[in-house]
Design an enzyme around this catalytic site. Structure first.
Site, mmCIF file in Angstrom:
data_model
loop_
_atom_site.group_PDB
_atom_site.id
_atom_site.type_symbol
_atom_site.label_atom_id
_atom_site.label_comp_id
_atom_site.label_asym_id
_atom_site.label_seq_id
_atom_site.Cartn_x
_atom_site.Cartn_y
_atom_site.Cartn_z
ATOM 1 N N GLY A 1 0.815 -1.199 0.000
ATOM 2 C CA GLY A 1 0.000 0.000 0.000
ATOM 3 C C GLY A 1 0.850 1.251 0.000
ATOM 4 N N PHE A 2 0.189 2.393 0.159
ATOM 5 C CA PHE A 2 0.886 3.670 0.104
ATOM 6 C C PHE A 2 0.093 4.700 0.888
ATOM 7 C CE2 PHE A 2 -2.131 3.450 -3.304
ATOM 8 C CZ PHE A 2 -2.709 4.711 -3.348
ATOM 9 N N GLY A 3 0.777 5.772 1.263
ATOM 10 C CA GLY A 3 0.141 6.874 1.964
ATOM 11 C C GLY A 3 0.698 8.186 1.468
ATOM 12 N N SER B 1 4.606 7.776 2.587
ATOM 13 C CA SER B 1 5.316 6.503 2.691
ATOM 14 C C SER B 1 4.672 5.448 1.807
ATOM 15 C CB SER B 1 5.334 6.013 4.146
ATOM 16 O OG SER B 1 4.026 5.713 4.589
ATOM 17 N N THR B 2 5.416 4.388 1.546
ATOM 18 C CA THR B 2 4.877 3.206 0.888
ATOM 19 C C THR B 2 5.122 2.005 1.792
ATOM 20 O OG1 THR B 2 6.972 3.034 -0.319
ATOM 21 C CG2 THR B 2 5.105 4.011 -1.486
ATOM 22 N N VAL B 3 4.254 1.011 1.708
ATOM 23 C CA VAL B 3 4.320 -0.151 2.591
ATOM 24 C C VAL B 3 4.595 -1.394 1.763
ATOM 25 C CG1 VAL B 3 3.115 -1.505 4.340
ATOM 26 C CG2 VAL B 3 2.679 0.950 4.164
ATOM 27 N N ASP C 1 -4.429 10.497 17.198
ATOM 28 C CA ASP C 1 -4.790 10.393 15.781
ATOM 29 C C ASP C 1 -5.553 9.110 15.484
ATOM 30 O OD1 ASP C 1 -4.907 11.165 13.122
ATOM 31 O OD2 ASP C 1 -2.959 10.291 12.624
#
Length: 413
Positions: free
Chosen positions: A68-70, A73-75, A189
């Site tokens: 995944g990604f945000g 960042s990427t996972v 958060d």
């Protein structure tokens, strides 16, 4: 267009020998289209380390699939070649958030590692910095997790979960919060994407399937001059308990000031610029908009507070909705911030222009009836209090009557 994937070695099974697989074909994505992290506003490829499938990091972690990604960042799913296990790796720019995640994880392990609630909070297992073409990047290693509860909820009819499951999930997250709060950590958060399904030992095989699929059917990708954009593999369905993630915005200590909490989840003391503490996390548990197990989202299909005026987040609207459900704030609360004078007089009467909506918790709750409704409303009323010190602790809420209902109503109990 299908292109052959470069031959690469992935560590598989329990053998210490690396096995070389035949090259497989992958779909080449069009270079003039955007995919995954490229679609994030203000995306800059220089902020991301150019990870390659099969790449080995820290002489230990081999990348086997993108998860995944945000926004920063990427996972990636990785195999730990030392321990022969699969882990998740989060690549990000070296930011205050990534540094804070590491510092908070280390702090928790030092002060309350034996707390039962540690199982319900994701902490960093290992970390290191790598240097890319455009600077340094922090790598965080975690145990792998499954999909978010939002994704899980969306698999169900009407996108709603069973009440008993909701109660169990909330109870376990409160155990995780008790772990944080006993270690003087405030999450700040808690949001829909920060609650993931855990992974039991029996679930680990699903990640081996991901690994094997990547070898046999490589992910589609867009190949550019200095980096490659891969499509993420679907997150597998797992059976473990919920896990609270993302400590990047957490605070260590008992009392704090400043802006925290995302939009609709903000506690009144944060909106009004007051000093705040761990009770902001308790507030979030009652109002998390669109969280897969949040009370109103699960039972009513919408968030408790909308807080919007002309499609923009508006503090006055947000506070007016709080008054409609909680009643006027007490004098003691109003005396803690000069900002309160914009909205209430010294007696707590609402003086702002925005009208107070006509609603109550009982009116908003329409799926449940009888004792189920009574216990749920009582739970929410106990959590959503103006004065933070009047909100229960996470430890108290673990044993709340509504959360204990599935156990207390079992035959023989």
């Amino acid at each position: 267009m299908a292109r052959p994937s470069p031959t690469r070695s992935f560590q598989t099974g329990t053998s210490s020998e690396e096995l070389t697989r035949p090259a497989a074909s992958f779909k080449e994505l069009p270079a003039d289209a955007t995919f995954e992290e490229e679609e994030i506003p203000e995306y800059d490829s220089k902020d991301f380390y150019p990870v390659r499938l099969g790449e080995l990091f820290n002489s230990r972690y081999q990348v086997i699939a993108k998860q995944g990604f945000g926004t920063s960042s990427t996972v990636w799913l990785c195999r730990d070649l030392r321990q022969v296990c699969i882990l998740a790796k989060d690549h990000s720019v070296v930011t205050p958030q990534s540094e804070n995640e590491v510092a908070t994880s280390r702090h928790l392990k030092e002060v309350c590692a034996d707390h039962e609630g540690h199982k319900y909070v994701r902490t960093v297992q290992d970390d290191f910095v790598v240097t890319g073409p455009h600077g340094q990047h922090r790598c965080l290693i975690y145990k792998p997790l499954g999909m978010t509860y939002t994704q899980f909820r969306n698999l169900h009819p009407h996108r709603l979960l069973d009440q008993a499951l909701v109660q169990q999930i909330i109870q376990l997250i409160f155990m995780g919060l008790d772990y944080l709060h006993k270690g003087d950590v405030v999450h700040t958060d808690i949001s829909p994407n920060n609650i993931l399904m855990g992974v039991e030992d029996s679930d680990m095989s699903v990640f081996s399937v991901v690994e094997q699929t990547e070898l046999e059917q490589p992910a589609p990708r867009k190949t550019l001059r200095d980096h490659t954009i891969y499509l993420s593999r679907p997150t597998p369905l797992t059976k473990g308990p919920p896990v609270l993630c993302d400590l990047g915005c957490s605070r260590i200590g008992k009392k704090h000031t400043g802006e925290v909490m995302p939009d609709f989840y903000r506690a009144p003391e944060v909106i009004l610029g007051m000093e705040w503490d761990s009770k902001v996390d308790i507030w979030s548990m009652g109002v998390m908009a669109n969280l897969p197990f949040q009370i109103w989202d699960l039972f009513e299909g919408g968030r408790l507070f909308y807080a919007l005026k002309d499609r923009m987040l508006n503090d006055e609207q947000h506070l007016a909705e709080m008054v409609s459900l909680l009643g006027p704030p007490p004098k003691e609360f109003l005396q803690r911030s000069e900002k309160c004078r914009q909205y209430c007089d010294s007696e707590g009467n609402w003086i702002a222009k925005t009208e107070i909506p006509e609603q109550s918790f009982e009116m908003r709750e329409y799926r449940l009836q009888g004792k189920d409704k009574e216990l749920l409303v009582a739970f929410v009323r106990s959590v959503l209090r103006w004065l933070p010190e009047e909100r229960p602790t996470a430890e108290d809420l673990i044993w709340d009557e509504w959360l204990m209902q599935p156990y207390l109503e079992k035959p023989g109990l």
